[in-house]
Motif scaffolding. Structure first.
Motif, PDB file in Angstrom:
ATOM      1  N   ARG A  81       0.839  -1.203   0.000  1.00  0.00           N
ATOM      2  CA  ARG A  81       0.000   0.000   0.000  1.00  0.00           C
ATOM      3  C   ARG A  81       0.870   1.247   0.000  1.00  0.00           C
ATOM      4  NH1 ARG A  81      -3.749  -2.786   3.612  1.00  0.00           N
ATOM      5  NH2 ARG A  81      -2.627  -2.054   5.435  1.00  0.00           N
ATOM      6  N   PHE A  87      -4.183   6.888  -1.245  1.00  0.00           N
ATOM      7  CA  PHE A  87      -5.621   6.884  -0.986  1.00  0.00           C
ATOM      8  C   PHE A  87      -6.161   8.296  -0.812  1.00  0.00           C
ATOM      9  CE2 PHE A  87      -4.473   2.619   0.250  1.00  0.00           C
ATOM     10  CZ  PHE A  87      -5.572   1.867  -0.129  1.00  0.00           C
ATOM     11  N   PHE A  89      -9.940   9.787   0.445  1.00  0.00           N
ATOM     12  CA  PHE A  89     -11.223   9.319   0.970  1.00  0.00           C
ATOM     13  C   PHE A  89     -12.265  10.418   0.895  1.00  0.00           C
ATOM     14  CE2 PHE A  89      -7.824   7.122   3.228  1.00  0.00           C
ATOM     15  CZ  PHE A  89      -8.185   5.804   3.062  1.00  0.00           C
ATOM     16  N   ASN A  93     -10.172  11.989   5.954  1.00  0.00           N
ATOM     17  CA  ASN A  93      -9.353  11.145   6.833  1.00  0.00           C
ATOM     18  C   ASN A  93      -7.966  11.715   7.105  1.00  0.00           C
ATOM     19  OD1 ASN A  93     -11.310   9.310   7.322  1.00  0.00           O
ATOM     20  ND2 ASN A  93     -10.600   7.801   5.824  1.00  0.00           N
ATOM     21  N   ARG A 154      -1.105  14.126   0.233  1.00  0.00           N
ATOM     22  CA  ARG A 154      -0.649  12.981   1.018  1.00  0.00           C
ATOM     23  C   ARG A 154      -0.612  11.713   0.158  1.00  0.00           C
ATOM     24  NH1 ARG A 154      -4.154  11.268   6.152  1.00  0.00           N
ATOM     25  NH2 ARG A 154      -5.550  10.623   4.491  1.00  0.00           N
TER      26      ARG A 154
END
Lengths: 230, 415
Positions: A81, A87, A89, A93, A154
């Motif tokens: 990952r 990711f 969201f 998050n 991020r």
């Protein structure tokens, strides 16, 4: 980049099991900008979780970046990952007690990168999403759009192979939605594979390819005609 | 691992996690602190009692028994019951030869007599003693010496007095050594003066010691002895020695072997053992209470971390989605646990030491002190600290395991 063949997944509910994915075949090449559409219960979140290595599949094969994904333990999944996936969201998050730049630097921390270097890279990506001047703000001092842009920074910080976005605009108004989508388009233009899950038609239409899911099967998979939409 | 411990980020995480639950963390820390505080204070107090006890009995051989002669209570070999018995000097040699594990066999004579110095006088306990008495009941000499072998051999008219007697018979500031006091119209040269121990061994007025042989002659005791004090080597059971000596004496004096009342005895060792047993018991209790409280406190820390982990489920899910390995999540929580227990332990030790200092300053010295020098050994503190860290690690594993047992996908779903 992502190659899925005859992917099946079911969840046990009491004695019965709920068959969520009923044999999906999906092939996403490097640099594609794909939207997965479907109403709730269509299996699109399950698909994202499997692709994002947050969940395992029952049968079928899944290749990520040419690597066959099977029998992953948590440690290996975490490493993959961190290395391959970014990711984004729906609910951002972000970690509430960390500043924007600390949030962006967090995945680099889990790569074992030193503090100064993390800081530098995180600032670079914040600049990319236009939030360099907000670097030392806590998430609750940022607007929804700004939070999502921090989340994008991020996701990009580790230079992943694929960015997975789960309803990235679900919590945003239309203006900020558009600016986030512009950002995703920008990073796609730079060659990043972007994988968006949405139930909003106008969001999906900003991507290059729309895959529609219904009741666990793909009902359509078509290229978006950019010229018409432009 | 070291990099992890010294990393600024690690501590920042712990700080922010504690920051979020200030009150709860504070109360929990007090729990553990209280445990180690109790342990330190109670152990210190127990040590203080022990020190005090040792001060009282320090100059007294505790592994000892006193034996004296009484009357027979059973007819034997043609003698009626009620025959009067007297210990003989020859018994000493027999006891020394026959009984194993003896250290000293010290015969004594005792009477009461009027002693005078110029115009002052008083009635005191007069003892006929051997130099060995100084070994079983250490005399804290202020001036001069105790009775020596030469005194015994030449039956010298010398005496050693207790400080109490000096106070009664002499003017203040007078130097007693070399002066004479008169006991039963005989002058004795004072050769030593000692300070009374915490436990009086003479009469209420104080005691005067003269050579055993002098006593025999002056008071016409022939080859009899008044009573004897027998001490055993530390590794021998004084109760067994007592029984052996009395059986031997019954044999030597033609007394029925089962005549328990013919010779009387007082076993100081046995009485002493009761008290040291009490002290040991108290120490055990202290450890038990302290450790039980500690464990309760550590469990409280485990509990609070478990709650914290529940509250941070989502955050942990995010971290794992970003690539945190399960071990990286775990060690963070374990370190938090160890950190909290260590802080609490350190505070408890500091407070405990502080209270012991106060006790020491107020009730720790002087003749009236109940607790003498209440202290706790460094190894005890080190052991307690290590125990705390180990317990903190073990208890931290529970919330740590909980944190990673929630799958990231479930953690993320939580709103």
């Amino acid at each position: 980049m992502i190659k899925i063949e005859n992917l099946q997944k079911s969840y046990p509910i009491g004695k019965d099991s709920l068959h969520v994915l009923k044999g999906l075949n999906l092939h996403i090449k490097e640099g594609e900008f794909v939207a997965i559409m479907g109403s709730s219960g269509s299996g699109k979140s399950t698909l994202l979780n499997i692709v994002g290595l947050l969940d395992s599949h029952d049968s079928g094969t899944y290749h990520l970046n040419g690597q066959l994904i099977e029998n992953l333990d948590e440690k290996k999944a975490a490493v993959l990952r961190n290395k391959f996936l970014g990711f984004i969201f729906q609910s951002f998050n972000l970690i509430t007690y960390k500043t924007a730049v600390e949030n962006v630097a967090l995945p680099l921390y889990y790569q074992g990168m030193g503090r100064a270097e993390r800081q530098k890279i995180a600032l670079k990506y914040l600049e990319k999403v236009g939030l360099k001047d907000r670097a030392n703000h806590l998430p609750n001092e940022l607007s929804g759009g700004e939070k999502q842009r921090v989340a994008v920074a991020r996701a990009l910080a580790t230079q992943p192979k694929v960015v997975l976005a789960d309803e990235p605009t679900g919590a945003l108004d239309s203006t900020t939605s558009n600016s986030v989508m512009e950002l995703l388009k920008d990073i796609n233009r730079e060659g990043m594979t972007v994988f968006v899950i949405t139930h909003e038609e106008d969001i999906a239409e900003q991507t290059d390819r729309i895959v529609r899911l219904k009741d666990g099967v793909i009902i359509s998979d078509e290229k978006v005609n950019k010229n018409v939409n432009a | 691992m070291f990099k992890f411990i010294f990393d600024k980020d690690t501590w920042q995480e712990i700080y922010s996690s504690i920051q979020k639950n200030k009150v709860r963390t504070g109360i929990t820390i007090i729990g553990v602190m209280w445990g180690i505080f109790l342990l330190v204070v109670l152990l210190g107090a127990a040590r203080g009692m022990e020190n005090n006890f040792n001060k009282l009995f320090g100059n007294f051989a505790t592994n000892s028994v006193f034996v004296w002669a009484q009357q027979t209570s059973k007819p034997f070999k043609g003698f009626q019951e009620g025959k009067g018995l007297t210990l003989k000097v020859s018994d000493l040699e027999n006891i020394r030869n026959e009984i194993k594990g003896l250290e000293f066999v010290v015969p004594r004579h005792q009477t009461q007599a009027m002693a005078t110095n110029n115009f002052k006088s008083g009635t005191f306990g007069i003892f006929g003693d051997y130099p060995e008495l100084d070994k079983v009941q250490k005399k804290d000499l202020v001036y001069g010496r105790f009775i020596n072998d030469n005194d015994i051999k030449e039956k010298k008219k010398v005496c050693v007095i207790e400080e109490e007697i000096y106070k009664q018979l002499f003017d203040e500031g007078e130097y007693p050594i070399g002066t004479y006091i008169k006991i039963n119209d005989i002058n004795y040269d004072i050769v030593g003066m000692y300070k009374q121990g915490q436990i009086g061994t003479g009469g209420p007025q104080g005691s005067i010691h003269i050579p055993f042989t002098t006593f025999q002659q002056v008071y016409n005791r022939g080859d009899s002895i008044g009573w004897m004090m027998i001490t055993g080597k530390p590794e021998f059971d004084i109760v067994q020695i007592e029984a052996d000596v009395k059986l031997l004496l019954r044999n030597l004096h033609n007394v029925h072997p089962k005549d328990e009342r013919a010779f009387g005895s007082f076993n100081l060792g046995k009485e002493f053992a009761k008290f040291t047993g009490f002290l040991t018991g108290m120490q055990f209790l202290t450890w038990f209470v302290g450790i039980a409280t500690l464990i309760a406190g550590v469990f409280a820390i485990g509990n609070i971390l478990l709650i914290t982990v529940k509250e941070r489920t989502k955050e942990i899910g995010i971290r794992r989605a970003l690539g945190a390995k399960p071990w990286e999540i775990k060690r963070q929580i374990i370190l938090e646990s160890v950190f909290l227990t260590s802080i609490a332990g350190a505070l408890g030790i500091i407070f405990g030491g502080f209270v012991l200092m106060i006790i020491d300053a107020t009730a720790g010295s002087g003749p009236e002190a109940i607790l003498n020098n209440p202290t706790v050994d460094i190894p005890v503190i080190v052991t307690a600290t290590i125990t705390l860290v180990v317990l903190g690690t073990l208890i931290g594993m529970i919330p740590a395991q909980t944190a990673v047992s929630i799958r990231p996908i479930e953690a993320l779903r939580e709103e």
